[in-house]
Design a protein around this motif. Sequence first.
Motif, PDB file in Angstrom:
ATOM      1  N   UNK A 159      -9.838  -2.474   8.765  1.00 51.33           N
ATOM      2  CA  UNK A 159     -10.413  -1.165   8.419  1.00 51.33           C
ATOM      3  C   UNK A 159      -9.333  -0.228   7.884  1.00 51.33           C
ATOM      4  N   UNK A 160      -8.177  -0.209   8.560  1.00 52.62           N
ATOM      5  CA  UNK A 160      -7.122   0.720   8.171  1.00 52.62           C
ATOM      6  C   UNK A 160      -6.441   0.304   6.865  1.00 52.62           C
ATOM      7  N   UNK A 161      -6.235  -0.994   6.692  1.00 49.44           N
ATOM      8  CA  UNK A 161      -5.598  -1.475   5.477  1.00 49.44           C
ATOM      9  C   UNK A 161      -6.541  -1.438   4.279  1.00 49.44           C
ATOM     10  N   UNK A 162      -7.818  -1.563   4.579  1.00 47.94           N
ATOM     11  CA  UNK A 162      -8.779  -1.666   3.487  1.00 47.94           C
ATOM     12  C   UNK A 162      -8.673  -2.987   2.768  1.00 47.94           C
ATOM     13  N   UNK A 163      -8.200  -4.004   3.487  1.00 48.14           N
ATOM     14  CA  UNK A 163      -8.091  -5.339   2.903  1.00 48.14           C
ATOM     15  C   UNK A 163      -8.285  -6.375   4.007  1.00 48.14           C
ATOM     16  N   UNK A 164      -8.757  -7.560   3.673  1.00 49.31           N
ATOM     17  CA  UNK A 164      -8.991  -8.583   4.692  1.00 49.31           C
ATOM     18  C   UNK A 164      -7.703  -9.124   5.300  1.00 49.31           C
ATOM     19  N   UNK A 165      -7.791  -9.499   6.591  1.00 51.44           N
ATOM     20  CA  UNK A 165      -6.688 -10.135   7.302  1.00 51.44           C
ATOM     21  C   UNK A 165      -6.927 -11.640   7.364  1.00 51.44           C
ATOM     22  N   UNK A 166      -5.871 -12.388   7.236  1.00 54.31           N
ATOM     23  CA  UNK A 166      -5.954 -13.835   7.369  1.00 54.31           C
ATOM     24  C   UNK A 166      -4.991 -14.249   8.482  1.00 54.31           C
ATOM     25  N   UNK A 208       2.259   5.073   6.200  1.00 54.83           N
ATOM     26  CA  UNK A 208       3.065   4.071   5.504  1.00 54.83           C
ATOM     27  C   UNK A 208       2.174   3.072   4.775  1.00 54.83           C
ATOM     28  N   UNK A 209       1.040   2.723   5.382  1.00 55.47           N
ATOM     29  CA  UNK A 209       0.085   1.827   4.734  1.00 55.47           C
ATOM     30  C   UNK A 209      -0.380   2.429   3.412  1.00 55.47           C
ATOM     31  N   UNK A 210      -0.637   3.736   3.430  1.00 58.38           N
ATOM     32  CA  UNK A 210      -1.122   4.393   2.224  1.00 58.38           C
ATOM     33  C   UNK A 210      -0.092   4.320   1.103  1.00 58.38           C
ATOM     34  N   UNK A 211       1.187   4.496   1.446  1.00 60.25           N
ATOM     35  CA  UNK A 211       2.252   4.396   0.443  1.00 60.25           C
ATOM     36  C   UNK A 211       2.305   2.980  -0.127  1.00 60.25           C
ATOM     37  N   UNK A 212       2.202   1.979   0.761  1.00 54.29           N
ATOM     38  CA  UNK A 212       2.214   0.581   0.310  1.00 54.29           C
ATOM     39  C   UNK A 212       1.025   0.289  -0.598  1.00 54.29           C
ATOM     40  N   UNK A 213      -0.126   0.826  -0.246  1.00 59.19           N
ATOM     41  CA  UNK A 213      -1.331   0.564  -1.043  1.00 59.19           C
ATOM     42  C   UNK A 213      -1.224   1.215  -2.426  1.00 59.19           C
ATOM     43  N   UNK A 219       1.320   1.455  -4.155  1.00 58.14           N
ATOM     44  CA  UNK A 219       2.223   0.637  -4.966  1.00 58.14           C
ATOM     45  C   UNK A 219       1.802  -0.832  -4.997  1.00 58.14           C
ATOM     46  N   UNK A 220       0.672  -1.155  -4.327  1.00 54.42           N
ATOM     47  CA  UNK A 220       0.194  -2.550  -4.215  1.00 54.42           C
ATOM     48  C   UNK A 220       1.276  -3.451  -3.629  1.00 54.42           C
ATOM     49  N   UNK A 221       2.010  -2.924  -2.644  1.00 56.36           N
ATOM     50  CA  UNK A 221       3.073  -3.693  -1.996  1.00 56.36           C
ATOM     51  C   UNK A 221       2.470  -4.733  -1.056  1.00 56.36           C
ATOM     52  N   UNK A 222       2.817  -6.015  -1.187  1.00 57.37           N
ATOM     53  CA  UNK A 222       2.313  -7.029  -0.247  1.00 57.37           C
ATOM     54  C   UNK A 222       2.772  -6.726   1.180  1.00 57.37           C
ATOM     55  N   UNK A 223       1.862  -6.868   2.143  1.00 47.80           N
ATOM     56  CA  UNK A 223       2.158  -6.540   3.541  1.00 47.80           C
ATOM     57  C   UNK A 223       1.942  -7.765   4.419  1.00 47.80           C
TER      58      UNK A 223
END
Length: 568
Positions: free
Chosen positions: A157-164, A123-128, A130-134
Amino acid sequence: MSFATETRRRRTFAIISHPDAGKTTLTEKLLLFSGAIQIAGSVKARKATRHATSDWMEIEKQRGISVASSVMQMLYRDHVINLLDTPGHKDFSEDTYRVLTAVDSALMVIDAANGVEAQTRRLIEVCRQRDTPIITFVNKMDREVREPLDIMDEIERELGMPCVPMTWPVGQGKTFGGIINLRTQAMTVFEPGSDRGPKDFTTIPLSDKATLLKRFGHEFETAMESMELATGASPTWDHAAFLAGKQTPVFFGSGVNNFGVMEVLDALVDLAPSPQPRISTLTPAASASKASNVAIAASTSDAATSAMASKQPTVSVIRPEDAAFSGVVFKVQANMDANHRDRIAFVRMASGKYTPGMKLKVMRTAKELRPTSVVTFMSQRREAVHEAYAGDIVGFTTHGGVQLGDTITDGSVSLQFTGLPFFAPELFMTVVLRNPLRTKQLQQGLAQLGEEGAIQVFRPEVGGNMLLGAIGQLQFEVVQHRLKGEYDADIRLEGSQFTGARWITADTPAELKTFCEAYPMRMAFDAANTLAYLTTSQYDVRLAQERFPKIHFHPLREHAGLALQSAG
């Protein structure tokens, strides 16, 4: 006329997760805290007397899982929130993927003990893509779970984006004391119980450190240290980066205990985007796509030649504040009300305003849409639509003529939204009807279930039994159950020689005709009357491609449709 004020009030999001991460429970608690429902149902297995609000199908109640996406609308802080609860089970991932095309953001639920699991990765891959905000919610902190720093690291690591981090847990399991809200600089104290409301939790400001240390001691000190490490390693919050799908805010809590839910609900209002512009193709005539469909369904007819001669569509941006009504059908559900045998087309509005009685057109067929009713949803409960705007999900009750992916407009402009995915099946079964006298019921059931995307139905071109194609085994069980319960068609499923499928297009009708004559036993039409080539091994497509280099094999049906539009 612009509807910008109304569209800015809308938030449309999907909840995604691996099975058993607590997604459906969190869905109910969001509804509870917004005031949309008064009591949350327990998600239980068989023989439960109360079931999840978002689970309405009989088989869902028996198994205690969600197998169909649900749509719910609620009001919170003068915002209209459209929540789409998706199936967590991997066998129903295709339904989830389609739902993700209808939302502007996603709420990802992570089990704090298990971290990021297999279905969540898909599901993360589908969101990525489409650049869907998560927005991320780490659930079950009241249990013995992994360290929050480890979970954050894995999510990154899995999202490939930083967490805040937006909230941070103090302790876990038996020592779980609550969460620190970095936005308000206060700690909300945890108390177990599923009947607590947002005002039932004690809040202590971080400035009152003496009280916090006295009450939570070592757990509070440890939490502050790990929180400082996390915030030090994380970038500062950048709302623009989040909206671009480049950063995710992280919240911690316990959905079953109503804890940490209010923070997520506030984040959906404060952080999640309002409806965004959508890409469509503008066709020179509303019948252009219809001609393309005819071209592939009747591959050797004169209609194919005329379709090929049409003009090429152009890309256009449809903005939510535009005056013209437009929307896309992302879900069709048969028999939501067993007493009325209805079929509801779920339409995500992309622009304009809907009002009762307005004339609507299905762009694929250029025919007028005449719904018997138009409703919004609160799970099983429906309410008549008085007005709806871009971002809203409206249900058109119909008796046919609408398919997944159809574009609905007020007729003032000819356009077609794209991007609704239909994946090539990986499993096939042959349908055998136990009672031949129920053939009509079987045909009706397969047609409707195929149109709603519950399973893919293939009709062999040379005759013979119908074929069912699925992504996962559980889809077969659900369809078999629904055919018997909703259509009184008792079937037996037998193995099939086929193991895959590809939708096909060709540069010319003559090439397509030659290919079909070469493989007559492998040709079949799906529920949308799109031609497919069935395979028995992974080498079939390669061998056919070598023999017929001008035939195009598509693993996604939407790609076949786009190829037809381009050819048009």
